[in-house]
Write an enzyme that holds these catalytic residues in place. Sequence first.
Site, PDB file in Angstrom:
ATOM      1  N   LYS A 150     -17.706  -0.438   6.061  1.00 52.09           N
ATOM      2  CA  LYS A 150     -18.231  -1.377   5.068  1.00 52.09           C
ATOM      3  C   LYS A 150     -19.744  -1.263   4.903  1.00 52.09           C
ATOM      4  O   LYS A 150     -20.267  -1.386   3.794  1.00 52.09           O
ATOM      5  CB  LYS A 150     -17.841  -2.804   5.451  1.00 52.09           C
ATOM      6  CG  LYS A 150     -18.029  -3.775   4.306  1.00 52.09           C
ATOM      7  CD  LYS A 150     -17.358  -5.103   4.557  1.00 52.09           C
ATOM      8  CE  LYS A 150     -17.587  -6.029   3.369  1.00 52.09           C
ATOM      9  NZ  LYS A 150     -16.999  -7.359   3.588  1.00 52.09           N
ATOM     10  N   PHE A 186     -11.950  -7.028  13.884  1.00 50.10           N
ATOM     11  CA  PHE A 186     -10.912  -7.558  13.000  1.00 50.10           C
ATOM     12  C   PHE A 186     -10.487  -6.490  11.976  1.00 50.10           C
ATOM     13  O   PHE A 186     -11.319  -5.881  11.318  1.00 50.10           O
ATOM     14  CB  PHE A 186     -11.432  -8.794  12.280  1.00 50.10           C
ATOM     15  CG  PHE A 186     -10.417  -9.352  11.308  1.00 50.10           C
ATOM     16  CD1 PHE A 186      -9.195  -9.840  11.759  1.00 50.10           C
ATOM     17  CD2 PHE A 186     -10.675  -9.364   9.944  1.00 50.10           C
ATOM     18  CE1 PHE A 186      -8.247 -10.330  10.872  1.00 50.10           C
ATOM     19  CE2 PHE A 186      -9.726  -9.857   9.046  1.00 50.10           C
ATOM     20  CZ  PHE A 186      -8.515 -10.338   9.513  1.00 50.10           C
ATOM     21  N   GLN A 187      -9.207  -6.272  11.881  1.00 46.98           N
ATOM     22  CA  GLN A 187      -8.627  -5.288  10.971  1.00 46.98           C
ATOM     23  C   GLN A 187      -9.194  -3.894  11.166  1.00 46.98           C
ATOM     24  O   GLN A 187      -9.347  -3.135  10.220  1.00 46.98           O
ATOM     25  CB  GLN A 187      -8.745  -5.738   9.513  1.00 46.98           C
ATOM     26  CG  GLN A 187      -7.943  -7.018   9.268  1.00 46.98           C
ATOM     27  CD  GLN A 187      -7.619  -7.262   7.817  1.00 46.98           C
ATOM     28  OE1 GLN A 187      -8.426  -6.974   6.949  1.00 46.98           O
ATOM     29  NE2 GLN A 187      -6.439  -7.812   7.560  1.00 46.98           N
ATOM     30  N   MET A 228      24.680   8.198   1.687  1.00 40.97           N
ATOM     31  CA  MET A 228      24.419   9.452   2.388  1.00 40.97           C
ATOM     32  C   MET A 228      24.700   9.302   3.882  1.00 40.97           C
ATOM     33  O   MET A 228      25.251  10.197   4.519  1.00 40.97           O
ATOM     34  CB  MET A 228      22.963   9.869   2.154  1.00 40.97           C
ATOM     35  CG  MET A 228      22.576  11.207   2.707  1.00 40.97           C
ATOM     36  SD  MET A 228      23.570  12.554   2.063  1.00 40.97           S
ATOM     37  CE  MET A 228      22.697  12.994   0.572  1.00 40.97           C
ATOM     38  N   GLU A 252       0.813  -1.222   0.000  1.00 46.09           N
ATOM     39  CA  GLU A 252       0.000   0.000   0.000  1.00 46.09           C
ATOM     40  C   GLU A 252       0.846   1.271   0.000  1.00 46.09           C
ATOM     41  O   GLU A 252       0.426   2.307  -0.511  1.00 46.09           O
ATOM     42  CB  GLU A 252      -0.968   0.012   1.184  1.00 46.09           C
ATOM     43  CG  GLU A 252      -2.113  -1.003   1.063  1.00 46.09           C
ATOM     44  CD  GLU A 252      -1.757  -2.390   1.573  1.00 46.09           C
ATOM     45  OE1 GLU A 252      -0.566  -2.634   1.878  1.00 46.09           O
ATOM     46  OE2 GLU A 252      -2.661  -3.235   1.668  1.00 46.09           O
TER      47      GLU A 252
HETATM   48  C1  FAD Z   1      18.798  13.900   1.328  1.00 41.47           C
HETATM   49  C2  FAD Z   1      18.098  15.191   1.032  1.00 41.47           C
HETATM   50  C3  FAD Z   1      18.832  16.340   0.807  1.00 41.47           C
HETATM   51  C4  FAD Z   1      18.214  17.537   0.455  1.00 41.47           C
HETATM   52  N1  FAD Z   1      18.974  18.617   0.118  1.00 41.47           N
HETATM   53  C5  FAD Z   1      18.390  19.692  -0.435  1.00 41.47           C
HETATM   54  C6  FAD Z   1      19.147  20.755  -0.997  1.00 41.47           C
HETATM   55  O1  FAD Z   1      20.361  20.746  -0.985  1.00 41.47           O
HETATM   56  N2  FAD Z   1      18.487  21.791  -1.565  1.00 41.47           N
HETATM   57  C7  FAD Z   1      17.127  21.834  -1.617  1.00 41.47           C
HETATM   58  O2  FAD Z   1      16.570  22.762  -2.187  1.00 41.47           O
HETATM   59  N3  FAD Z   1      16.377  20.871  -1.062  1.00 41.47           N
HETATM   60  C8  FAD Z   1      16.969  19.793  -0.497  1.00 41.47           C
HETATM   61  N4  FAD Z   1      16.184  18.778   0.001  1.00 41.47           N
HETATM   62  C9  FAD Z   1      14.725  18.928  -0.013  1.00 41.47           C
HETATM   63  C10 FAD Z   1      14.225  19.700   1.204  1.00 41.47           C
HETATM   64  O3  FAD Z   1      14.177  18.841   2.305  1.00 41.47           O
HETATM   65  C11 FAD Z   1      12.814  20.279   0.952  1.00 41.47           C
HETATM   66  O4  FAD Z   1      11.938  19.263   0.570  1.00 41.47           O
HETATM   67  C12 FAD Z   1      12.792  21.310  -0.141  1.00 41.47           C
HETATM   68  O5  FAD Z   1      13.875  22.197  -0.045  1.00 41.47           O
HETATM   69  C13 FAD Z   1      11.508  22.104  -0.077  1.00 41.47           C
HETATM   70  O6  FAD Z   1      11.271  22.728  -1.284  1.00 41.47           O
HETATM   71  P1  FAD Z   1      10.393  24.040  -1.402  1.00 41.47           P
HETATM   72  O7  FAD Z   1      10.892  25.073  -0.468  1.00 41.47           O
HETATM   73  O8  FAD Z   1      10.340  24.360  -2.830  1.00 41.47           O
HETATM   74  O9  FAD Z   1       8.982  23.667  -0.781  1.00 41.47           O
HETATM   75  P2  FAD Z   1       7.844  22.618  -1.121  1.00 41.47           P
HETATM   76  O10 FAD Z   1       7.916  21.545  -0.116  1.00 41.47           O
HETATM   77  O11 FAD Z   1       7.754  22.245  -2.549  1.00 41.47           O
HETATM   78  O12 FAD Z   1       6.621  23.529  -0.687  1.00 41.47           O
HETATM   79  C14 FAD Z   1       6.000  24.366  -1.585  1.00 41.47           C
HETATM   80  C15 FAD Z   1       5.726  25.738  -0.991  1.00 41.47           C
HETATM   81  O13 FAD Z   1       4.992  26.461  -1.962  1.00 41.47           O
HETATM   82  C16 FAD Z   1       3.719  26.791  -1.470  1.00 41.47           C
HETATM   83  N5  FAD Z   1       2.747  26.621  -2.538  1.00 41.47           N
HETATM   84  C17 FAD Z   1       2.053  25.502  -2.883  1.00 41.47           C
HETATM   85  N6  FAD Z   1       1.244  25.752  -3.907  1.00 41.47           N
HETATM   86  C18 FAD Z   1       1.425  27.047  -4.238  1.00 41.47           C
HETATM   87  C19 FAD Z   1       0.870  27.889  -5.237  1.00 41.47           C
HETATM   88  N7  FAD Z   1      -0.065  27.451  -6.096  1.00 41.47           N
HETATM   89  N8  FAD Z   1       1.295  29.164  -5.302  1.00 41.47           N
HETATM   90  C20 FAD Z   1       2.216  29.651  -4.419  1.00 41.47           C
HETATM   91  N9  FAD Z   1       2.757  28.892  -3.455  1.00 41.47           N
HETATM   92  C21 FAD Z   1       2.379  27.603  -3.368  1.00 41.47           C
HETATM   93  C22 FAD Z   1       3.472  25.900  -0.304  1.00 41.47           C
HETATM   94  O14 FAD Z   1       2.576  26.496   0.602  1.00 41.47           O
HETATM   95  C23 FAD Z   1       4.874  25.696   0.259  1.00 41.47           C
HETATM   96  O15 FAD Z   1       5.222  26.745   1.124  1.00 41.47           O
HETATM   97  C24 FAD Z   1      16.805  17.589   0.390  1.00 41.47           C
HETATM   98  C25 FAD Z   1      16.057  16.448   0.666  1.00 41.47           C
HETATM   99  C26 FAD Z   1      16.695  15.254   0.960  1.00 41.47           C
HETATM  100  C27 FAD Z   1      15.852  14.044   1.206  1.00 41.47           C
HETATM  101  C1  TPP Z   2      12.668   5.073   4.868  1.00 39.95           C
HETATM  102  C2  TPP Z   2      13.974   5.711   5.192  1.00 39.95           C
HETATM  103  N1  TPP Z   2      14.785   5.152   6.127  1.00 39.95           N
HETATM  104  C3  TPP Z   2      15.979   5.709   6.416  1.00 39.95           C
HETATM  105  C4  TPP Z   2      16.388   6.863   5.787  1.00 39.95           C
HETATM  106  C5  TPP Z   2      17.733   7.501   6.135  1.00 39.95           C
HETATM  107  N2  TPP Z   2      18.614   7.491   4.938  1.00 39.95           N
HETATM  108  C6  TPP Z   2      18.762   8.562   4.136  1.00 39.95           C
HETATM  109  S1  TPP Z   2      19.740   8.272   2.826  1.00 39.95           S
HETATM  110  C7  TPP Z   2      20.020   6.687   3.320  1.00 39.95           C
HETATM  111  C8  TPP Z   2      20.906   5.778   2.531  1.00 39.95           C
HETATM  112  C9  TPP Z   2      20.444   5.589   1.140  1.00 39.95           C
HETATM  113  O1  TPP Z   2      21.288   4.649   0.540  1.00 39.95           O
HETATM  114  P1  TPP Z   2      21.201   4.357  -1.005  1.00 39.95           P
HETATM  115  O2  TPP Z   2      19.794   4.155  -1.406  1.00 39.95           O
HETATM  116  O3  TPP Z   2      22.147   3.270  -1.334  1.00 39.95           O
HETATM  117  O4  TPP Z   2      21.655   5.720  -1.638  1.00 39.95           O
HETATM  118  P2  TPP Z   2      23.117   6.396  -1.691  1.00 39.95           P
HETATM  119  O5  TPP Z   2      23.138   7.429  -0.624  1.00 39.95           O
HETATM  120  O6  TPP Z   2      24.124   5.324  -1.480  1.00 39.95           O
HETATM  121  O7  TPP Z   2      23.178   6.986  -3.045  1.00 39.95           O
HETATM  122  C10 TPP Z   2      19.342   6.415   4.513  1.00 39.95           C
HETATM  123  C11 TPP Z   2      19.388   5.147   5.246  1.00 39.95           C
HETATM  124  C12 TPP Z   2      15.503   7.417   4.842  1.00 39.95           C
HETATM  125  N3  TPP Z   2      15.782   8.541   4.191  1.00 39.95           N
HETATM  126  N4  TPP Z   2      14.322   6.800   4.544  1.00 39.95           N
END
Ligand code: FAD
Ligand code: TPP
Lengths: 589, 180
Positions: free
Chosen positions: A167, A117-118, A486, A55
């Site tokens: 249901k 159940f469930q 990472m 899911e």
């Molecule tokens: C491992 C990892 C590393 C990351 N590193 C980075 C990084 O280096 N740089 C980076 O940028 N991000 C990074 N992120 C992502 C980060 O965590 C955020 O998800 C991201 O920066 C959020 O993007 P955003 O500010 O565009 O907001 P979003 O989450 O896309 O939010 C959208 C915003 O726009 C608003 N909005 C929605 N609809 C509308 C509309 N119609 N008109 C006007 N406003 C609207 C919402 O209210 C909200 O405030 C990383 C994520 C991971 C998992």
């Molecule tokens: C569901 C979930 N569990 C744990 C994490 C923490 N986490 C972030 S990156 C990462 C490793 C990802 O490894 P891989 O998919 O091999 O990517 P790589 O960084 O090696 O490119 C983990 C465990 C996460 N982001 N999501």
Amino acid sequence: MIAEEPATTGADLLVKALIDEEVEVVFGYPGGAVLPIYDSLFKQNRLRHILVRHEQAAVHAAEGYARSTGKVGVVLVTSGPGATNAVTGLTDALMDSIPVVCLTGQVPTHLIGNDAFQEADTTGITRPCTKHNYLVKAVGDLARIVHEAFYVARSGRPGPVVIDLPKDVLMNKHEYVAPSKPVQHKSYRPQLKPAPEKVEQAIELIAAAKRPVFYTGGGVVNSGPRAAKLLTQFVHMTGYPITNTLMGLGAFPASDKQFLGMLGMHGTYEANLAMYNCDVMINIGARFDDRITGKLAEFSPRSKKIHVDIDPSSINKNVHVDLPLVGDAAHVLEDFVRLWKSHQPRVDHKALKAWWDEIDKWRARNCLAYKADNETIKPQFALERLYKQIKDRDCYITTEVGQHQMWAAQFLKFEEPNRWMTSGGLGTMGYGFPAAMGVQIAHPDSLVIDVAGEASIMMNIQELSTVAQYRLPVKIFILNNQYMGMVRQWQELLHGGRYSESYMESLPDFVKLAEAFGAVGLRCHEPAKLDDTIKQMIEIRQPVIVDVLVDKAENCFPMIPAGAAHYDMLLGPDDRAQKPVSEEGMVLV
Amino acid sequence: MNAAPLNPGQLAPHQAASSHTISVLVDNEPGILARVVGLFSGRGYNIESLTVAQTDPRENLSRITIVTTGTPMIIEQIKAQLDRLVPVHRVRDLTVEGPHIERELALVKVKGTGDKRVEALRLADVFRAKVIDAKTDSFVFEVTGNSDKVQTFIGLMEELGLVDVGRTGIVALSRGGEAL
Ligand SMILES: Cc1cc2nc3c(=O)[nH]c(=O)nc-3n(C[C@H](O)[C@H](O)[C@H](O)COP(=O)(O)OP(=O)(O)OC[C@H]3O[C@@H](n4cnc5c(N)ncnc54)[C@H](O)[C@@H]3O)c2cc1C
Ligand SMILES: Cc1ncc(C[n+]2csc(CCOP(=O)(O)OP(=O)(O)O)c2C)c(N)n1
Ligand SMILES: [Mg+2]
């Protein structure tokens, strides 16, 4: 309101309501509580049901479908474990503002609260991870609630909505009443346009800037392709530099010379320094996430900040802004373009030239450079080669979470919105593959690639069975570094290189794994052969796993360590030794 | 690199926290209270007092009155977060939107005989508390007023044999003829 047809069961009524909402596909998994709905689905051929294998994957598939089309993604799961399995997907959709309607089965109303159940308290469990949720208590409310749910999911800041369906409600009979269009919600009416004087003030501030930068995000993508067009037009009119968040990539063409690349923790040197040094920041649809701001106290300290956002709660949440404009990105940008044309503001070209000169110096650092190698494939190299072969194709990219995700954001370039699907806010490993299925369902003839890590892909690998069943030619491009890269990178940086549990022991043979599911498996470990492998992957009209064995030790740069300021960026492996991470930074994620 | 001195005015969190009374008009539907309370606990906001009851049976609306503390930035966030809940119709910060009145009701049980009993009754009179239950050795008083008054009354009863207290929490409305 006119009753259209004789009484139907709740389940049939639900299907009618979905069809009236122009739903074409439902991603789901059956179970006792939703059997009446599956029976109704069986008796019709307007709605297509895609049977996933978990899911969580159903929700991510719906997210991929939604993000790549702009429509609402629809999920159908059973009660109890079906609903709880969907929770990660719902949270993901909430964090990334993706419109999803999730239908969950529930035990009959007279058993609710009896530990039947469930049974699970689905509305209770999903309250904090949905934009809104409903428990339908009477079949007479069902159609109204479904239409309201779609309205809520797609309006304002989009998000996931759960409808919990006991249901007995599905089996009771009632007349179907088609929705009044547009739906008039009694309390939820997001503001689309800010006050005109605010727009005027913004234009004044933008025109007077000497060191401006546009910082735009996922909100522009949420707003729709028109917003991206208007953004591009406005940025061109001003001649100002622009950077995008991870969620905003593609809203402005990456190949454009005004584009500074992504900003933030793994963003470019030029983008982050432009943010730090700017005098006017124009934020459109981005939420000052901590991956962007780094150390808050030193975030762009000398700028006046304009923030356009449809959600007032995004404004002044993390960063105090000078000029908030609550409204939809496309509406506001339309006003910006119109006013800029009519006012013909005189910008300070000399200052702007000096600003661009400074930016060009930062650009010249070439912060994404890496040391190529003839023996081992560098992950960055793999993505550069991939990009070369996909850039002129009709292609959609999804990612898992980790280093590979960041490299994909840095090295693949997006010229339009809705082509890039990634889990940003929640950072859900296991997102990319099911999301790619959803994208492929929406765009059957396009090339859809999940850029994956070998650890992440294991989190929803069971979906190989789904792509086999529906012959979805999704490509899984694994950058296999045999590490949770990472995690390993942070351990190297923050924990003295003690690689606690971040090594993936006993990985499967991905080629054989693909074959076991009836997909095609390819492997490549030589840089010289990579182009051929990629070509093969693209040409095979079947699901393909490509196991690209990459350098195990490569780290993702640039990097702003958690809690550091924009100017404290690590540009490469040699940069690290001199910059210990602060204790404050250590507690951050 | 470009390290530069900070502009101290740039971040608001250094501002002092203060108490705000927020009035929220909501659909009277199942789960609405859980939504509001969950929002406060999930995001780490304070609740000092919370009252809720249906106030408009025709429109099926309830009024929730919340007293909370926070810096201006947090209070702004709380209001925006409340306002984005789908069943919320209106959010008003009574503390900043002009004069308003707050009332709280408490039931105060006091046990004692002799001088203490007499003194309790005398003080109740001063505070315009009503006796709503009496035994030869106990009273239950009903006292209404702003929280300070109620608190003061309870404080005084502590010395005179306080047994139990029930408080409603604060309800509040703006002054003048305007509706929320
Ligand atoms: C491992 C990892 C590393 C990351 N590193 C980075 C990084 O280096 N740089 C980076 O940028 N991000 C990074 N992120 C992502 C980060 O965590 C955020 O998800 C991201 O920066 C959020 O993007 P955003 O500010 O565009 O907001 P979003 O989450 O896309 O939010 C959208 C915003 O726009 C608003 N909005 C929605 N609809 C509308 C509309 N119609 N008109 C006007 N406003 C609207 C919402 O209210 C909200 O405030 C990383 C994520 C991971 C998992
Ligand atoms: C569901 C979930 N569990 C744990 C994490 C923490 N986490 C972030 S990156 C990462 C490793 C990802 O490894 P891989 O998919 O091999 O990517 P790589 O960084 O090696 O490119 C983990 C465990 C996460 N982001 N999501
Ligand atoms: Mg890995």
